[in-house]
Design a protein around this motif. Structure first.
Motif, short mmCIF file in Angstrom:
data_model
loop_
_atom_site.label_atom_id
_atom_site.label_comp_id
_atom_site.label_asym_id
_atom_site.label_seq_id
_atom_site.Cartn_x
_atom_site.Cartn_y
_atom_site.Cartn_z
N ARG A 253 -0.86 -5.39 -15.37
CA ARG A 253 -2.14 -4.68 -15.16
C ARG A 253 -3.28 -5.66 -14.95
N TRP B 52 -2.66 -6.93 -11.25
CA TRP B 52 -2.79 -5.89 -10.20
C TRP B 52 -3.32 -4.60 -10.84
N PRO B 53 -4.62 -4.55 -11.11
CA PRO B 53 -5.18 -3.38 -11.81
C PRO B 53 -4.95 -2.07 -11.06
N ALA B 54 -4.87 -2.14 -9.72
CA ALA B 54 -4.74 -0.90 -8.94
C ALA B 54 -3.29 -0.49 -8.72
N MET B 55 -2.35 -1.27 -9.24
CA MET B 55 -0.94 -0.96 -9.03
C MET B 55 -0.58 0.34 -9.76
N PRO B 56 0.14 1.26 -9.10
CA PRO B 56 0.51 2.53 -9.76
C PRO B 56 1.66 2.31 -10.74
N ASP C 284 0.81 -1.22 0.00
CA ASP C 284 0.00 0.00 0.00
C ASP C 284 0.85 1.27 0.00
#
Lengths: 123, 514
Positions: B367, B370-374, B344
């Motif tokens: 992606r 981990w779609p939410a990975m920056p 996080d």
């Protein structure tokens, strides 16, 4: 054919409707290697085949069908050395040919030998 | 006819000897007799097999006195009761196929009544199975002391790695054969003579590596005074098929290491003769590389896991990954951050890779997982100035990469770029294979040394004496020259090499001073 394994040489481990697996007692495995060969112990293929036939006979005897015996070894192929240090298991199961039994010999899960025998009614 | 006693010819010793005496022999048949007693049918069969084995060793048509049983066939056992008496054994040569010899066998009583008959096939004696040195559990202890899981350095992995190395030795041996050099090496040959004979002027470094690798496996002898080589008088029995089987029986996940070695061995002669470039020969197998650099590949995955475990300890917020390739190291780091519960904290992850095909595939996969990975997928060439490149962020607190930095054309310059990209207090973590000693070849170089990128680096006799993997001391000195402090290798590879000297994966780490 003589069914004369040393007492306790083979221990029943798993019996299924279509197969029987027996393990070879390690002490018996070591005894089979006496003189074969000094410094390079190896269970003779003939003895391994004898044990495989014993397993097949034991399985046939437990099936409750009419008495049958192994009279003919169609093929016994040895693919890896059977060392007495391996955990040796012999599994007999029906062959595609209903007149035959297949016995798979494994040591530490690696295949050591593949054997196919033909059975006939015991006279 | 005076025939020798069976016991003098057989490897068997009592009680395994079934034959008492040989009674008759022709060029194709041998008769023997066993001692009088009660016999089980497997014992009769063993007597027949020993008779066939003796015949094999005594006749020109046979295989070898040390032959082993490959198969029994069509064995007929006409009688149910045990045999009592002195059995007569007979073996007759039947046919020979591909080095295997088949014999007809019989066991009878004195009156010729048959008790057993069939066929036995003998194979030549099998090559000795290669046994790596026993694993030293102190290696695990060193790794655990550095905070790694014990399973990263265990006996199973160690044995498979050594078997891969032995396999690469067989590949190198095959390459010399394919280059027409093996026969010449029956006599001493200087390196220059070998190079000239094979007419491979552009293959100097690779040939030198092949020869040194074979010397390290005692397959070749080397005379340093003349830089001469010849085949070893007593080479170890290395059988490629057996080595592969041994390793894959222990851990099937090592398969890509063998596949790449095979592919490379096939490419070497063509690359050496200039028919294709290594890149052309090897890079069209994308799936091969994908499986090789995968976290499911037992030979390679520890490189990612070790570096990722160390990188995760930095609890990074801004990460720059170098040479992300197909994303396996990125995945390992995300897994390590998840395990530590610090993912996080990630504010930006710059996964850089100059090869667009690799970069696009890695981005797609990351992606999806981990779609939410920056995630920021960028192109960055570590051999150019980093800051002017669009892909390079500034002020990150972790720069890391696995098996990337040893490919830098100018290592010192690339390390200075990494230093400049970090914020004060930021960490550099490099997952690298560590050469155990200067000049010592390592198996992992077998494919990569064919590639221009691997070989064409700027060398310096003091700081970077050879291309490819660096020693622990070279890495430490290189990072310190670039200004990093608290430079360490994790685990302590020097200590591990004192226990067992080989090629280890490690994380080379340093910190930009605050």
């Amino acid at each position: 054919m003589t069914l004369a394994p040393a007492a306790g040489a083979l221990i029943e481990r798993d019996r299924q409707p279509d197969s029987l697996t027996m393990t070879l007692d390690p002490a018996h495995a070591r005894a089979l290697c006496a003189g074969h060969f000094p410094g390079d112990p190896l269970i003779p293929g003939s003895m391994l085949l004898g044990l495989a036939v014993d397993v097949a006979q034991h399985w046939l005897a437990g099936e409750g069908a009419a008495a049958r015996r192994v009279a003919h070894v169609e093929r016994a192929t040895f693919v890896a050395p059977a060392r007495p240090t391996l955990a040796i298991e012999l599994t007999a199961r029906h062959d595609r040919d209903p007149g035959c039994v297949h016995i798979d010999v494994r040591g530490d899960a690696q295949r050591l030998a593949s054997i196919r025998v033909r059975v006939e009614p015991a006279s | 006819m005076n025939l020798p006693a069976p016991g003098a010819l057989l490897r068997h010793r009592p009680p395994a000897v079934m034959l008492e005496r040989l009674v008759a022999q022709t060029d194709t048949t041998l008769h023997a007799v066993g001692p009088p007693r009660e016999w089980t049918w497997p014992q009769l069969l063993e007597g027949c097999a020993q008779t066939a084995g003796l015949l094999a060793g005594m006749t020109s048509a046979g295989v070898d006195a040390q032959a082993v049983i490959a198969e029994y066939r069509d064995l007929v056992l006409p009688r149910a009761e045990p045999f009592t008496g002195a059995p007569h054994f007979e073996a007759t040569f039947d046919r020979r196929v591909l080095g295997f010899c088949r014999y007809r066998i019989r066991a009878c009583d004195a009156d010729g009544v048959e008790w057993l008959r069939g066929l036995v096939t003998l194979s030549p004696p099998a090559p000795v199975t290669y046994e790596p040195l026993p694993f030293d559990p102190r290696l695990t202890a060193v790794a655990v002391a550095a905070g790694f899981d014990a399973d990263l350095f265990n006996e199973r992995h160690h044995r498979c790695c050594v078997l891969v190395e032995a396999y690469v030795a067989t590949c190198a041996r095959d390459v010399l054969q394919a280059l027409g050099l093996a026969d010449r090496l029956r006599e001493w040959q200087t390196f220059e003579a070998l190079l000239a004979h094979a007419a491979l002027p552009g293959f100097r470094a690779q040939l030198a590596w092949l020869l040194r690798w074979l010397v390290s496996w005692n397959l070749l002898e080397h005379a340093p005074a003349t830089n001469g080589y010849r085949l070893a008088a007593n080479p170890p029995a290395l059988d490629a098929t057996r080595l592969r089987t041994q390793a894959l029986t222990i851990d099937p996940s090592f398969a890509p290491a063998f596949a790449l070695a095979d592919e490379t061995a096939a490419a070497y002669p063509r690359v050496a003769r200039g028919e294709v470039t290594a890149e052309q020969a090897l890079f069209h197998h994308l799936r091969l590389w994908e499986s090789y650099f995968s976290n499911q590949h037992g030979y390679y995955a520890p490189s990612n896991r070790i570096a990722a475990a160390v990188a995760a300890r930095a609890q990074p917020q801004q990460v720059l990954e170098l040479g992300a390739g197909l994303g396996s190291a990125t995945t390992a780091l995300v897994d390590a951050l998840d395990a530590a519960g610090t993912r996080d904290r990630l504010a930006a992850y710059y996964a850089t890779e100059p090869v667009s095909l690799f970069r696009r595939r890695a981005e797609r996969d990351l992606r999806r997982h981990w779609p939410a990975m920056p995630l920021h997928s960028r192109s960055l060439d570590i051999n150019l100035a980093w800051a002017p490149q669009a892909g390079c962020p500034s002020g990150v607190d972790l720069v890391w990469g696995v098996n990337v930095m040893h490919l830098a054309t100018d290592l010192n310059a690339a390390l200075r770029e990494a230093y400049a990209t970090l914020t004060p207090g930021g960490f550099l973590v490099l997952g690298e294979g560590i050469r155990p000693q200067p000049g010592r070849p390592v198996a992992a170089e077998f494919p990569f040394q064919l590639l221009n990128e691997f070989a064409q680096v700027e060398l310096d006799p003091l700081t970077r004496p050879e291309p490819g993997f660096l020693t622990a001391a070279s890495w430490t000195a290189a990072l310190e020259r670039a200004g990093f402090e608290d430079v360490r290798l994790l685990p302590d590879v020097d200590q591990m090499c004192r226990i067992y000297s080989t090629f280890y994966a490690a994380a080379v780490t340093g910190r930009r001073p605050r």
